[in-house]
Design a protein around this motif. Structure first.
Motif, PDB file in Angstrom:
ATOM      1  N   THR A   1      36.648  -4.047 -12.164  1.00  0.00           N
ATOM      2  CA  THR A   1      36.517  -2.942 -11.219  1.00  0.00           C
ATOM      3  C   THR A   1      36.122  -1.659 -11.938  1.00  0.00           C
ATOM      4  O   THR A   1      35.210  -0.947 -11.513  1.00  0.00           O
ATOM      5  CB  THR A   1      37.846  -2.728 -10.467  1.00  0.00           C
ATOM      6  OG1 THR A   1      38.176  -3.932  -9.778  1.00  0.00           O
ATOM      7  CG2 THR A   1      37.740  -1.591  -9.485  1.00  0.00           C
ATOM      8  N   TYR A   2      36.790  -1.389 -13.048  1.00  0.00           N
ATOM      9  CA  TYR A   2      36.517  -0.148 -13.764  1.00  0.00           C
ATOM     10  C   TYR A   2      35.143  -0.173 -14.408  1.00  0.00           C
ATOM     11  O   TYR A   2      34.435   0.842 -14.427  1.00  0.00           O
ATOM     12  CB  TYR A   2      37.611   0.107 -14.813  1.00  0.00           C
ATOM     13  CG  TYR A   2      37.655   1.548 -15.218  1.00  0.00           C
ATOM     14  CD1 TYR A   2      38.304   2.475 -14.414  1.00  0.00           C
ATOM     15  CD2 TYR A   2      37.008   1.996 -16.361  1.00  0.00           C
ATOM     16  CE1 TYR A   2      38.322   3.807 -14.740  1.00  0.00           C
ATOM     17  CE2 TYR A   2      37.024   3.336 -16.700  1.00  0.00           C
ATOM     18  CZ  TYR A   2      37.681   4.235 -15.888  1.00  0.00           C
ATOM     19  OH  TYR A   2      37.678   5.558 -16.207  1.00  0.00           O
ATOM     20  N   LEU A   3      34.741  -1.345 -14.908  1.00  0.00           N
ATOM     21  CA  LEU A   3      33.419  -1.466 -15.530  1.00  0.00           C
ATOM     22  C   LEU A   3      32.316  -1.168 -14.510  1.00  0.00           C
ATOM     23  O   LEU A   3      31.365  -0.430 -14.791  1.00  0.00           O
ATOM     24  CB  LEU A   3      33.239  -2.878 -16.094  1.00  0.00           C
ATOM     25  CG  LEU A   3      31.925  -3.152 -16.810  1.00  0.00           C
ATOM     26  CD1 LEU A   3      31.853  -2.397 -18.123  1.00  0.00           C
ATOM     27  CD2 LEU A   3      31.727  -4.646 -17.056  1.00  0.00           C
ATOM     28  N   ILE A   4      32.466  -1.722 -13.309  1.00  0.00           N
ATOM     29  CA  ILE A   4      31.458  -1.499 -12.273  1.00  0.00           C
ATOM     30  C   ILE A   4      31.445  -0.030 -11.855  1.00  0.00           C
ATOM     31  O   ILE A   4      30.386   0.566 -11.648  1.00  0.00           O
ATOM     32  CB  ILE A   4      31.729  -2.416 -11.064  1.00  0.00           C
ATOM     33  CG1 ILE A   4      31.629  -3.872 -11.491  1.00  0.00           C
ATOM     34  CG2 ILE A   4      30.765  -2.120  -9.930  1.00  0.00           C
ATOM     35  CD1 ILE A   4      32.184  -4.850 -10.491  1.00  0.00           C
ATOM     36  N   TYR A   5      32.637   0.558 -11.773  1.00  0.00           N
ATOM     37  CA  TYR A   5      32.723   1.980 -11.444  1.00  0.00           C
ATOM     38  C   TYR A   5      31.966   2.808 -12.478  1.00  0.00           C
ATOM     39  O   TYR A   5      31.179   3.696 -12.140  1.00  0.00           O
ATOM     40  CB  TYR A   5      34.198   2.392 -11.368  1.00  0.00           C
ATOM     41  CG  TYR A   5      34.456   3.860 -11.630  1.00  0.00           C
ATOM     42  CD1 TYR A   5      34.235   4.816 -10.641  1.00  0.00           C
ATOM     43  CD2 TYR A   5      34.922   4.286 -12.869  1.00  0.00           C
ATOM     44  CE1 TYR A   5      34.468   6.153 -10.882  1.00  0.00           C
ATOM     45  CE2 TYR A   5      35.169   5.626 -13.118  1.00  0.00           C
ATOM     46  CZ  TYR A   5      34.927   6.551 -12.127  1.00  0.00           C
ATOM     47  OH  TYR A   5      35.152   7.876 -12.382  1.00  0.00           O
TER      48      TYR A   5
ATOM     49  N   LEU B   1      39.825   8.464  -4.423  1.00  0.00           N
ATOM     50  CA  LEU B   1      39.435   9.013  -5.729  1.00  0.00           C
ATOM     51  C   LEU B   1      37.922   9.075  -5.896  1.00  0.00           C
ATOM     52  O   LEU B   1      37.392   9.980  -6.533  1.00  0.00           O
ATOM     53  CB  LEU B   1      40.033   8.167  -6.854  1.00  0.00           C
ATOM     54  CG  LEU B   1      41.533   8.304  -7.082  1.00  0.00           C
ATOM     55  CD1 LEU B   1      42.022   7.283  -8.090  1.00  0.00           C
ATOM     56  CD2 LEU B   1      41.864   9.703  -7.577  1.00  0.00           C
ATOM     57  N   ASN B   2      37.219   8.115  -5.299  1.00  0.00           N
ATOM     58  CA  ASN B   2      35.784   8.038  -5.530  1.00  0.00           C
ATOM     59  C   ASN B   2      34.946   8.857  -4.557  1.00  0.00           C
ATOM     60  O   ASN B   2      33.810   9.197  -4.849  1.00  0.00           O
ATOM     61  CB  ASN B   2      35.325   6.578  -5.486  1.00  0.00           C
ATOM     62  CG  ASN B   2      35.568   5.887  -6.812  1.00  0.00           C
ATOM     63  OD1 ASN B   2      35.249   6.424  -7.860  1.00  0.00           O
ATOM     64  ND2 ASN B   2      36.159   4.710  -6.763  1.00  0.00           N
ATOM     65  N   LEU B   3      35.484   9.136  -3.384  1.00  0.00           N
ATOM     66  CA  LEU B   3      34.664   9.801  -2.374  1.00  0.00           C
ATOM     67  C   LEU B   3      35.071  11.246  -2.118  1.00  0.00           C
ATOM     68  O   LEU B   3      34.534  11.881  -1.220  1.00  0.00           O
ATOM     69  CB  LEU B   3      34.700   9.011  -1.055  1.00  0.00           C
ATOM     70  CG  LEU B   3      34.123   7.584  -1.126  1.00  0.00           C
ATOM     71  CD1 LEU B   3      34.263   6.888   0.220  1.00  0.00           C
ATOM     72  CD2 LEU B   3      32.672   7.587  -1.577  1.00  0.00           C
ATOM     73  N   THR B   4      36.026  11.775  -2.881  1.00  0.00           N
ATOM     74  CA  THR B   4      36.393  13.170  -2.664  1.00  0.00           C
ATOM     75  C   THR B   4      36.262  13.963  -3.955  1.00  0.00           C
ATOM     76  O   THR B   4      36.249  13.394  -5.047  1.00  0.00           O
ATOM     77  CB  THR B   4      37.861  13.323  -2.191  1.00  0.00           C
ATOM     78  OG1 THR B   4      38.719  12.864  -3.235  1.00  0.00           O
ATOM     79  CG2 THR B   4      38.120  12.554  -0.924  1.00  0.00           C
TER      80      THR B   4
ATOM     81  N   GLY C   1      22.444  -2.128 -11.694  1.00  0.00           N
ATOM     82  CA  GLY C   1      23.419  -2.834 -12.517  1.00  0.00           C
ATOM     83  C   GLY C   1      24.799  -2.855 -11.876  1.00  0.00           C
ATOM     84  O   GLY C   1      25.468  -3.896 -11.857  1.00  0.00           O
ATOM     85  N   GLY C   2      25.219  -1.711 -11.327  1.00  0.00           N
ATOM     86  CA  GLY C   2      26.515  -1.642 -10.663  1.00  0.00           C
ATOM     87  C   GLY C   2      26.589  -2.608  -9.488  1.00  0.00           C
ATOM     88  O   GLY C   2      27.609  -3.260  -9.265  1.00  0.00           O
ATOM     89  N   SER C   3      25.467  -2.720  -8.753  1.00  0.00           N
ATOM     90  CA  SER C   3      25.454  -3.616  -7.603  1.00  0.00           C
ATOM     91  C   SER C   3      25.547  -5.071  -8.037  1.00  0.00           C
ATOM     92  O   SER C   3      26.243  -5.871  -7.409  1.00  0.00           O
ATOM     93  CB  SER C   3      24.194  -3.399  -6.771  1.00  0.00           C
ATOM     94  OG  SER C   3      24.184  -2.083  -6.268  1.00  0.00           O
TER      95      SER C   3
ATOM     96  N   SER D   1      41.581  -5.477  -8.007  1.00  0.00           N
ATOM     97  CA  SER D   1      40.979  -4.166  -7.727  1.00  0.00           C
ATOM     98  C   SER D   1      41.739  -3.006  -8.339  1.00  0.00           C
ATOM     99  O   SER D   1      41.577  -1.870  -7.903  1.00  0.00           O
ATOM    100  CB  SER D   1      40.878  -3.958  -6.215  1.00  0.00           C
ATOM    101  OG  SER D   1      40.097  -4.970  -5.643  1.00  0.00           O
ATOM    102  N   ILE D   2      42.583  -3.258  -9.332  1.00  0.00           N
ATOM    103  CA  ILE D   2      43.302  -2.158  -9.985  1.00  0.00           C
ATOM    104  C   ILE D   2      42.290  -1.131 -10.507  1.00  0.00           C
ATOM    105  O   ILE D   2      41.336  -1.480 -11.208  1.00  0.00           O
ATOM    106  CB  ILE D   2      44.122  -2.686 -11.180  1.00  0.00           C
ATOM    107  CG1 ILE D   2      45.287  -3.537 -10.694  1.00  0.00           C
ATOM    108  CG2 ILE D   2      44.626  -1.541 -12.055  1.00  0.00           C
ATOM    109  CD1 ILE D   2      46.404  -2.772 -10.073  1.00  0.00           C
ATOM    110  N   PHE D   3      42.489   0.113 -10.127  1.00  0.00           N
ATOM    111  CA  PHE D   3      41.526   1.136 -10.544  1.00  0.00           C
ATOM    112  C   PHE D   3      42.212   2.441 -10.957  1.00  0.00           C
ATOM    113  O   PHE D   3      42.051   2.900 -12.090  1.00  0.00           O
ATOM    114  CB  PHE D   3      40.540   1.407  -9.400  1.00  0.00           C
ATOM    115  CG  PHE D   3      39.637   2.571  -9.638  1.00  0.00           C
ATOM    116  CD1 PHE D   3      38.587   2.472 -10.538  1.00  0.00           C
ATOM    117  CD2 PHE D   3      39.852   3.778  -8.991  1.00  0.00           C
ATOM    118  CE1 PHE D   3      37.760   3.549 -10.785  1.00  0.00           C
ATOM    119  CE2 PHE D   3      39.025   4.871  -9.235  1.00  0.00           C
ATOM    120  CZ  PHE D   3      37.983   4.745 -10.130  1.00  0.00           C
ATOM    121  N   ALA D   4      42.989   3.012 -10.048  1.00  0.00           N
ATOM    122  CA  ALA D   4      43.570   4.336 -10.295  1.00  0.00           C
ATOM    123  C   ALA D   4      44.427   4.356 -11.560  1.00  0.00           C
ATOM    124  O   ALA D   4      44.389   5.321 -12.326  1.00  0.00           O
ATOM    125  CB  ALA D   4      44.418   4.762  -9.088  1.00  0.00           C
TER     126      ALA D   4
END
Lengths: 276, 290
Positions: free
Chosen positions: B246-250, A216-219, B261-263, B225-228
């Motif tokens: 995970t979503y906050l960092i994204y 999702l993030n790289l495409t 900040g993300g790092s 790591s739940i994201f999608a």
């Protein structure tokens, strides 16, 4: 008499187990049903949905309109490619660790496992920047590499637990009979290792097919596999239930079938041999 | 025994895997660490400068961080409770003899193979949509007000969706563990008049302990790591109501382009995941000796 199972007890358990099983499976069943309905029928009440006419129109529209095949093909290439490359790297490594264990074999295995514990979001920024600078964003090559690397520890571990079950005496016997390392691998090991390699292959295709962080993030549009394509339905387009269902059904069907064949290996692969 | 020659060959065979994984781990990790101490925004190229602990301070004192941390714990904890308790009960049921065992087993494990984006969208649209979803229809029949799950109880809804995905995994592993249970011991207990509950509590549960621990640890690694599921259902909202770490960092890195900040957030996520990982690695390592 203590353990004799009466038919009555068995019948009750049968009903309960089937009820739970169908309830858990129901969402999947429902999208399959909706995928064979027209857009107008798909949003009606459940009874009306079931009694309305069946149609293939949603499949036709999805296949016509949306480059569906390209995304499907991307999924195939990404999952197959990353699994095959992973196996090419992993088979020799797992073979060596299983049959020529050294002092540090255990440490190496544990360290490989630890790379899997790294949360992907922890390296999202550098990966994104590296991909941007190398021109790999939205490319299949880059994504195959990432998927290979994230599944490599699982592949090595699974192969290792399979290879370790091959009795070492057979190898020694072959060696005594004068077999070279090459002969050993081709004539003795390969036939015994094939089942393990096959299940590893299967499980990894499943994992790569469903991977939904990096894809999702790289495409964007070009290299997007089905996970990313389906995500595009989260916009108001998701209100087209029949089309979403048709696209989803085609996306999950192949992997569902493979998954059913690999349910035993799933336990071993995902617990790194801790539960067999 | 292994000869010098085969040792050298073995080392040669392991090295590609080791080198690749080493590069894969170290390079981005070092970059994340380095960026986390920089003031670095992709919208202002060329303005990078050393920032000390500023990024960490900003990230940790941002109210969104506390929200995301709490949400992450609730998400992981909620799903763990539902899947381990549900999985144990389900495994207990499926372990009994009944007609059609193979088919029911296939039905139960199916959700695990559905890609995250599909399962999240199916639940969001076909079930939780207040107007056209099945729950909406059900509420309508019962004469209740329609309930918009994802905007009124976003985190609970996501916990439900993720539990549906992971229940099969817990069930399958616990079922495998049940099947290695010593039947004679159970029979002996039954003959001695031990009631079903104590048989479960004193014989089955201790036997399952190891499998349950493995389920909890492995799921935690993935659940952190739940994201999608969040991306396609709520986008972390409303507000930060369903934003996990995970979503906050994204959001910080790829939506606000704040590399520094993300790092810093990434480093914190790595530290959290490592706490879990240490326990998991110890368990698996023990098994390796056996």
């Amino acid at each position: 008499m203590a353990r004799a199972v009466t038919n009555r007890r068995k019948a009750i358990i049968t009903v309960a187990a089937w009820a739970v099983g169908i309830a858990i499976f129901f969402p999947i069943l429902w999208i399959v049903i909706l995928s064979f309905k027209t857009e107008g029928d798909a949003i009606r009440s459940p009874l009306e949905v079931l009694t309305s006419t069946w149609s293939l129109i949603s499949y036709e529209t999805v296949l016509e309109r949306s480059n569906y095949f390209r995304h499907f093909w991307n999924s195939v290439i990404l999952s197959l490619g990353s699994t095959v490359i992973g196996l090419i790297i992993a088979v020799p490594a797992a073979w060596a660790m299983a049959f020529v264990p050294g002092k540090h074999t255990k440490d190496v295995l544990m360290w490989m496992l630890s790379t899997k514990m790294l949360p992907p979001v922890g390296v999202l920024v550098p990966m994104y920047l590296i991909f941007r600078d190398l021109g790999l964003l939205d490319s299949r090559v880059g994504l195959v590499f990432v998927l290979t690397m994230i599944n490599l520890p699982i592949i090595i571990w699974m192969l290792y637990t399979y290879f370790r079950e091959i009795p070492g005496e057979i190898l020694e016997a072959a060696r005594m009979d004068g077999a070279s390392l090459r002969d050993e691998i081709i004539y003795v090991l390969t036939p015994m290792a094939v089942p393990g390699i096959a299940s590893t292959l299967l499980l990894n295709i499943i994992l790569a097919w469903n991977e939904a962080f990096w894809t999702l993030n790289l495409t964007a549009a070009k290299a997007a596999p089905l996970t990313a394509f389906i995500a595009s339905y989260s916009s108001p387009e998701g209100l087209f239930y029949a089309k979403l269902s048709a696209a989803s059904t085609m996306a999950i069907a192949p992997i569902l079938i493979m998954g059913w064949f690999s349910q035993k290996q799933l336990v071993r692969g995902l617990t790194f041999g801790a539960v067999k | 025994m292994a000869t010098q020659h085969s040792r050298a060959a073995a080392r040669l065979m392991i090295s590609p895997a080791v080198l690749l994984l080493l590069g894969w781990m170290l390079i981005p990790l070092c970059m994340t660490l380095y960026f986390s101490f920089l003031r670095y925004n992709l919208l202002m190229p060329g303005m990078e400068e050393f920032a000390g602990w500023t990024n960490y301070r900003f990230f940790l004192t941002d109210p969104a961080f506390m929200d995301a941390l709490v949400n992450t714990l609730l998400l992981v904890g909620g799903v763990l409770v539902i899947t381990t308790v549900g999985g144990t009960l389900l495994a207990l049921l499926l372990d009994q003899p009944f007609w059609g065992q193979g088919i029911v087993r296939i039905l139960v494990i199916a959700p695990f193979f559905v890609m995250p984006t599909v399962s999240a969208l199916v639940w969001k649209n076909m079930f939780m949509n207040p107007v056209n979803g099945l729950f909406g229809h059900l509420f309508h029949w019962l004469g209740l007000q329609p309930y918009d799950f994802l905007s009124q109880a976003p985190l609970m809804s996501i916990i439900g969706i993720v539990s549906w995905q992971w229940l099969p995994f817990a069930t399958l592993i616990l079922l495998t563990a049940f099947q290695s249970l010593d039947q004679e011991q159970l029979e002996a207990a039954e003959m001695d008049g031990a009631p079903a509950l104590s048989r479960f509590w004193y014989i089955m549960l201790p036997h399952l302990a190891r499998a349950i621990t493995v389920v909890i640890l492995i799921q935690t690694i993935f659940l952190l790591s739940i994201f999608a599921e969040i991306l396609v259902t709520t986008n972390g909202g409303p507000g930060t109501a369903s934003t996990n770490l995970t979503y906050l960092i994204y959001m910080q890195s790829l939506l606000q382009f704040d590399v520094g900040g993300g790092s810093a957030g990434g480093v914190i996520a790595i530290i959290l995941a490592n706490i879990v990982a240490i326990f998991l690695m110890r368990m698996i390592g023990k098994n390796l000796d056996a």
